[in-house]
Write an enzyme that holds these catalytic residues in place. Sequence first.
Site, PDB file in Angstrom:
ATOM      1  N   CYS A   1       0.862  -1.183   0.000  1.00 41.79           N
ATOM      2  CA  CYS A   1       0.000   0.000   0.000  1.00 41.79           C
ATOM      3  C   CYS A   1       0.900   1.234   0.000  1.00 41.79           C
ATOM      4  O   CYS A   1       2.076   1.141  -0.340  1.00 41.79           O
ATOM      5  CB  CYS A   1      -0.982  -0.012   1.170  1.00 41.79           C
ATOM      6  SG  CYS A   1      -0.255   0.157   2.814  1.00 41.79           S
TER       7      CYS A   1
ATOM      8  N   ARG B   1      -3.438  -0.690   5.347  1.00 44.47           N
ATOM      9  CA  ARG B   1      -4.017  -1.751   4.516  1.00 44.47           C
ATOM     10  C   ARG B   1      -3.105  -2.946   4.318  1.00 44.47           C
ATOM     11  O   ARG B   1      -3.513  -4.091   4.559  1.00 44.47           O
ATOM     12  CB  ARG B   1      -4.434  -1.182   3.156  1.00 44.47           C
ATOM     13  CG  ARG B   1      -5.517  -0.136   3.269  1.00 44.47           C
ATOM     14  CD  ARG B   1      -5.756   0.547   1.956  1.00 44.47           C
ATOM     15  NE  ARG B   1      -4.592   1.374   1.593  1.00 44.47           N
ATOM     16  CZ  ARG B   1      -4.417   1.945   0.413  1.00 44.47           C
ATOM     17  NH1 ARG B   1      -5.299   1.768  -0.546  1.00 44.47           N
ATOM     18  NH2 ARG B   1      -3.357   2.693   0.186  1.00 44.47           N
TER      19      ARG B   1
ATOM     20  N   ASP C   1      -8.327   3.371   1.295  1.00 44.66           N
ATOM     21  CA  ASP C   1      -7.410   3.786   2.347  1.00 44.66           C
ATOM     22  C   ASP C   1      -8.205   4.397   3.497  1.00 44.66           C
ATOM     23  O   ASP C   1      -8.820   5.451   3.343  1.00 44.66           O
ATOM     24  CB  ASP C   1      -6.410   4.809   1.805  1.00 44.66           C
ATOM     25  CG  ASP C   1      -5.271   5.074   2.765  1.00 44.66           C
ATOM     26  OD1 ASP C   1      -5.369   4.702   3.959  1.00 44.66           O
ATOM     27  OD2 ASP C   1      -4.265   5.658   2.316  1.00 44.66           O
TER      28      ASP C   1
END
Length: 171
Positions: A21, A27, A130
């Site tokens: 990420c 994440r 996100d």
Amino acid sequence: MPPSALPPARRPGSYRIELVCLGNICRSPTAHVVLEDRLADAGLDRVEVSSSGTGDWHVGHPMDRRAAATLAAAGYDPSRHRARQHDPAEDVDLVLAMDEANLADLGGRTDRIRKFRDLDPLEPASDVPDPYYGGDDGFEEVLTMVERTASAIVDALRRERPWSDRDAHTP
């Protein structure tokens, strides 16, 4: 990603997956913890998981406190994570980006670079949003899609056993 399209292992006998990420604090570490847990439950000890970020500003830091709390509340252990930056020179079999921007930062889609949710059985090829700038519910939403997709990845690994054709009958 079609369910029978995992790239072959670079080294027979093992398989390496990296989850990527932006900063490696929300994440990708969530996916890392969940996927490792699912792999352990499935007895797939030939599969190694790592995570990283395309940016370097969180290197060495622990997971975002909200991501860690969400994982802990669901029974996972987020305590070992320390953020690191993606290194394209690493010998990884499959790199899974959390969203289109991460995929672009990695140089775009290839046989070995794809999106994490390419194997999501409900919304394939979608982004993992996100949650960093939102509330706690965003972290719970991410965990739900990560758990579902991690299970699908484990199923694909069981089915295909991409680490070696000669090992097709053993975990």
